[in-house]
Motif scaffolding. Structure first.
Motif, PDB file in Angstrom:
ATOM      1  N   UNK A  72       1.575  -0.546  -6.002  1.00  0.00           N
ATOM      2  CA  UNK A  72       2.865  -0.865  -6.595  1.00  0.00           C
ATOM      3  C   UNK A  72       3.826  -1.319  -5.494  1.00  0.00           C
ATOM      4  N   UNK A  73       4.624  -2.326  -5.803  1.00  0.00           N
ATOM      5  CA  UNK A  73       5.614  -2.854  -4.858  1.00  0.00           C
ATOM      6  C   UNK A  73       6.563  -1.731  -4.469  1.00  0.00           C
ATOM      7  N   UNK A  78       7.875  -2.646 -11.019  1.00  0.00           N
ATOM      8  CA  UNK A  78       7.266  -3.475 -12.064  1.00  0.00           C
ATOM      9  C   UNK A  78       6.200  -4.414 -11.506  1.00  0.00           C
ATOM     10  N   UNK A  79       6.219  -4.644 -10.186  1.00  0.00           N
ATOM     11  CA  UNK A  79       5.268  -5.555  -9.547  1.00  0.00           C
ATOM     12  C   UNK A  79       4.103  -4.727  -9.009  1.00  0.00           C
ATOM     13  N   UNK A  89       1.840 -11.495  -1.235  1.00  0.00           N
ATOM     14  CA  UNK A  89       2.727 -11.565  -0.063  1.00  0.00           C
ATOM     15  C   UNK A  89       3.472 -10.270   0.186  1.00  0.00           C
ATOM     16  N   UNK A  90       3.955  -9.620  -0.867  1.00  0.00           N
ATOM     17  CA  UNK A  90       4.710  -8.386  -0.688  1.00  0.00           C
ATOM     18  C   UNK A  90       3.847  -7.286  -0.082  1.00  0.00           C
ATOM     19  N   UNK A  91       2.554  -7.265  -0.432  1.00  0.00           N
ATOM     20  CA  UNK A  91       1.646  -6.260   0.101  1.00  0.00           C
ATOM     21  C   UNK A  91       1.410  -6.501   1.589  1.00  0.00           C
ATOM     22  N   UNK A  92       1.141  -7.768   1.938  1.00  0.00           N
ATOM     23  CA  UNK A  92       0.914  -8.124   3.337  1.00  0.00           C
ATOM     24  C   UNK A  92       2.154  -7.849   4.178  1.00  0.00           C
ATOM     25  N   UNK A  93       3.339  -8.186   3.657  1.00  0.00           N
ATOM     26  CA  UNK A  93       4.585  -7.956   4.385  1.00  0.00           C
ATOM     27  C   UNK A  93       4.816  -6.464   4.595  1.00  0.00           C
ATOM     28  N   UNK A  94       4.517  -5.651   3.595  1.00  0.00           N
ATOM     29  CA  UNK A  94       4.711  -4.210   3.712  1.00  0.00           C
ATOM     30  C   UNK A  94       3.756  -3.622   4.755  1.00  0.00           C
ATOM     31  N   UNK A  95       2.520  -4.106   4.793  1.00  0.00           N
ATOM     32  CA  UNK A  95       1.548  -3.625   5.785  1.00  0.00           C
ATOM     33  C   UNK A  95       2.011  -4.000   7.186  1.00  0.00           C
ATOM     34  N   UNK A  96       2.487  -5.243   7.343  1.00  0.00           N
ATOM     35  CA  UNK A  96       2.974  -5.688   8.649  1.00  0.00           C
ATOM     36  C   UNK A  96       4.223  -4.929   9.076  1.00  0.00           C
ATOM     37  N   UNK A  97       5.005  -4.451   8.116  1.00  0.00           N
ATOM     38  CA  UNK A  97       6.214  -3.679   8.423  1.00  0.00           C
ATOM     39  C   UNK A  97       5.883  -2.229   8.753  1.00  0.00           C
ATOM     40  N   UNK A  98       4.614  -1.868   8.665  1.00  0.00           N
ATOM     41  CA  UNK A  98       4.209  -0.538   9.077  1.00  0.00           C
ATOM     42  C   UNK A  98       3.902   0.413   7.936  1.00  0.00           C
TER      43      UNK A  98
END
Length: 106
Positions: A72-73, A78-79, A89-98
């Protein structure tokens, strides 16, 4: 059966004949398999069984369908993402953000 002099035919006629023969062979084979299957099923039924019982054939499995949400985002619940296919993209960005993937698991 008609006698055909293959030496009198052109290359395109020979190729057409070859396709027709291959198609006839496939249809004949399919027809014979269907007849054999019907005969086996009838004989099995006479003995009180289904052919699947005698052969140990397993029933085909239905497709699993769309996967449920696995992640879940973090900001917008809801995403979601099923964990299959290309990472959003949101998943990859969250992983890169730690963020750890487990922290976004549903």
């Amino acid at each position: 059966m008609a006698n055909i002099n293959l030496n009198d035919l052109s290359l395109s006629e020979l190729k057409s004949l070859q396709k027709d023969v291959a198609k006839a062979i496939a249809e004949f084979s399919d027809r014979k398999k269907t007849e054999a299957m019907a005969a086996l099923e009838a004989h099995a039924k006479e003995l009180g069984f289904s052919l699947a019982e005698l052969t140990g054939a397993k029933k085909t499995r239905k497709s699993s369908g769309p996967g449920g949400a696995k992640y879940r985002h973090p900001e917008n619940p809801d995403v979601t993402w099923s964990g299959r296919g290309r990472k959003p993209g949101w998943f990859t960005a969250a992983i890169e953000a730690g963020k750890a993937p487990e922290s976004m698991a549903v």
